[in-house]
Design an enzyme around this catalytic site. Structure first.
Site, PDB file in Angstrom:
ATOM      1  N   GLN A  46       0.466  -1.471   0.208  1.00 32.27           N
ATOM      2  CA  GLN A  46       0.297  -0.296  -0.217  1.00 32.27           C
ATOM      3  C   GLN A  46       0.663   1.581  -0.011  1.00 32.27           C
ATOM      4  O   GLN A  46       1.499   0.966   0.643  1.00 32.27           O
ATOM      5  CB  GLN A  46      -0.993  -0.269   1.271  1.00 32.27           C
ATOM      6  CG  GLN A  46      -1.414   0.943   1.476  1.00 32.27           C
ATOM      7  CD  GLN A  46      -2.850   0.584   2.629  1.00 32.27           C
ATOM      8  OE1 GLN A  46      -3.680  -0.268   2.794  1.00 32.27           O
ATOM      9  NE2 GLN A  46      -2.608   1.789   2.573  1.00 32.27           N
ATOM     10  N   HIS A  62       1.260   7.340  15.476  1.00 33.70           N
ATOM     11  CA  HIS A  62       0.382   6.220  14.737  1.00 33.70           C
ATOM     12  C   HIS A  62       1.424   4.869  14.721  1.00 33.70           C
ATOM     13  O   HIS A  62       2.623   4.822  14.516  1.00 33.70           O
ATOM     14  CB  HIS A  62       0.039   6.676  13.381  1.00 33.70           C
ATOM     15  CG  HIS A  62      -0.721   7.579  13.669  1.00 33.70           C
ATOM     16  ND1 HIS A  62      -0.464   8.928  12.261  1.00 33.70           N
ATOM     17  CD2 HIS A  62      -1.907   7.816  14.685  1.00 33.70           C
ATOM     18  CE1 HIS A  62      -1.847   9.576  12.941  1.00 33.70           C
ATOM     19  NE2 HIS A  62      -1.952   9.860  14.256  1.00 33.70           N
ATOM     20  N   LYS A  72       7.107   0.783   7.190  1.00 37.09           N
ATOM     21  CA  LYS A  72       7.353   1.889   6.682  1.00 37.09           C
ATOM     22  C   LYS A  72       7.809   2.439   6.147  1.00 37.09           C
ATOM     23  O   LYS A  72       9.361   2.577   6.300  1.00 37.09           O
ATOM     24  CB  LYS A  72       6.390   3.533   7.907  1.00 37.09           C
ATOM     25  CG  LYS A  72       4.952   2.881   8.118  1.00 37.09           C
ATOM     26  CD  LYS A  72       4.061   3.876   8.634  1.00 37.09           C
ATOM     27  CE  LYS A  72       3.226   3.779   9.678  1.00 37.09           C
ATOM     28  NZ  LYS A  72       2.900   4.773  10.385  1.00 37.09           N
ATOM     29  N   HIS A 119       5.208   5.833  14.498  1.00 37.44           N
ATOM     30  CA  HIS A 119       5.302   6.630  13.466  1.00 37.44           C
ATOM     31  C   HIS A 119       4.874   8.211  13.700  1.00 37.44           C
ATOM     32  O   HIS A 119       3.403   8.366  13.820  1.00 37.44           O
ATOM     33  CB  HIS A 119       5.760   6.479  12.050  1.00 37.44           C
ATOM     34  CG  HIS A 119       6.379   7.782  11.184  1.00 37.44           C
ATOM     35  ND1 HIS A 119       4.715   8.171  10.420  1.00 37.44           N
ATOM     36  CD2 HIS A 119       6.872   7.872  10.644  1.00 37.44           C
ATOM     37  CE1 HIS A 119       5.541   9.014   9.521  1.00 37.44           C
ATOM     38  NE2 HIS A 119       7.039   8.763   9.641  1.00 37.44           N
ATOM     39  N   TYR A 132       4.306   7.442   1.893  1.00 34.79           N
ATOM     40  CA  TYR A 132       4.777   6.545   2.516  1.00 34.79           C
ATOM     41  C   TYR A 132       4.012   5.033   2.199  1.00 34.79           C
ATOM     42  O   TYR A 132       3.234   4.850   1.119  1.00 34.79           O
ATOM     43  CB  TYR A 132       3.688   6.110   4.001  1.00 34.79           C
ATOM     44  CG  TYR A 132       3.663   7.345   4.675  1.00 34.79           C
ATOM     45  CD1 TYR A 132       4.046   7.479   5.986  1.00 34.79           C
ATOM     46  CD2 TYR A 132       2.429   8.207   4.150  1.00 34.79           C
ATOM     47  CE1 TYR A 132       3.371   8.546   6.140  1.00 34.79           C
ATOM     48  CE2 TYR A 132       2.117   9.395   4.958  1.00 34.79           C
ATOM     49  CZ  TYR A 132       2.845   9.486   6.103  1.00 34.79           C
ATOM     50  OH  TYR A 132       2.574  10.831   7.295  1.00 34.79           O
ATOM     51  N   GLU A 143      -5.795   0.042  14.382  1.00 30.72           N
ATOM     52  CA  GLU A 143      -5.421   1.231  15.023  1.00 30.72           C
ATOM     53  C   GLU A 143      -5.357   1.534  15.852  1.00 30.72           C
ATOM     54  O   GLU A 143      -5.812   1.469  16.509  1.00 30.72           O
ATOM     55  CB  GLU A 143      -6.495   2.517  13.798  1.00 30.72           C
ATOM     56  CG  GLU A 143      -5.806   3.362  13.745  1.00 30.72           C
ATOM     57  CD  GLU A 143      -6.842   4.563  12.788  1.00 30.72           C
ATOM     58  OE1 GLU A 143      -5.770   5.371  11.623  1.00 30.72           O
ATOM     59  OE2 GLU A 143      -7.837   5.295  13.505  1.00 30.72           O
ATOM     60  N   ASP A 168      -5.300  12.257  17.590  1.00 32.86           N
ATOM     61  CA  ASP A 168      -3.962  12.737  18.416  1.00 32.86           C
ATOM     62  C   ASP A 168      -3.907  13.016  19.545  1.00 32.86           C
ATOM     63  O   ASP A 168      -2.961  12.812  20.049  1.00 32.86           O
ATOM     64  CB  ASP A 168      -2.946  13.206  17.358  1.00 32.86           C
ATOM     65  CG  ASP A 168      -2.738  12.040  15.894  1.00 32.86           C
ATOM     66  OD1 ASP A 168      -3.066  11.372  15.485  1.00 32.86           O
ATOM     67  OD2 ASP A 168      -2.003  13.343  14.541  1.00 32.86           O
TER      68      ASP A 168
END
Length: 174
Positions: A46, A62, A72, A119, A132, A143, A168
């Site tokens: 992805q 995250h 990532k 990250h 990304y 998540e 956040d």
């Protein structure tokens, strides 16, 4: 490509070799064989692209919960960002330590973030864009995140954070 180890095990700053002449430049941002030399074997499944309008904005920290952890590779294609990794791997010698580096369209460096790390980043200029690559598919139920200003981690953001999402701001403290 040059893979520069960071202070966190398995995390790298990646500097592409830029070839240029009077017409412009060319660089490779991924090569399976080169990444295999640092132990990367997974496929990128992805790609995401983010835009952050305002200097000082923080996005993060995250990560995806097991068994949906992901590697990532983050590249800044416009503006400048302070990219941050927090090691959440309990068996790691650098558990709960963080590393940050400036990545920008100008320096062309990328951040390689292994599984088990959180990250986030802070926009150091207006109009920051990041691309990304992810080794795992986004899984909404996996998540998670940790607070950008958790005192136990004590990330030293270069600028005073000015914009954060509600999500956040509400991530838990360790």
């Amino acid at each position: 490509m040059i893979f520069t180890p960071t202070s966190l095990a398995g995390c790298f700053l990646v500097t592409p070799n830029v070839l240029g002449d009077h017409r412009g430049w060319f660089m490779r941002t991924y090569c399976k064989n080169s990444f295999a030399e640092i132990g990367h074997q997974k496929e990128w499944v992805q790609m995401n692209h983010s835009y952050t309008a305002q200097k000082g904005t923080v996005r993060g920290m995250h990560f995806q919960l097991p068994p949906h952890e992901e590697i990532k590779l983050v590249r800044c294609i416009a503006g400048t960002a302070y990219d941050v990794i927090v090691d959440l791997r309990k068996n790691s010698a650098t558990y709960l330590q963080w590393f940050g580096a400036e990545i920008s369209a100008r320096n062309r460096q990328m951040m390689y973030i292994p599984e088990g790390c959180a990250h986030g980043f802070q926009a150091l200029t207006d109009d920051v864009e990041l691309v990304y690559c992810h080794s795992g598919f986004y899984t909404p139920e996996a998540e998670s995140g940790l607070r950008y200003n958790d005192p136990k981690i004590n990330i030293q953001w270069p600028l005073e954070p000015v914009e954060l999402s509600v999500r956040d701001q509400q991530h838990p403290l360790l």
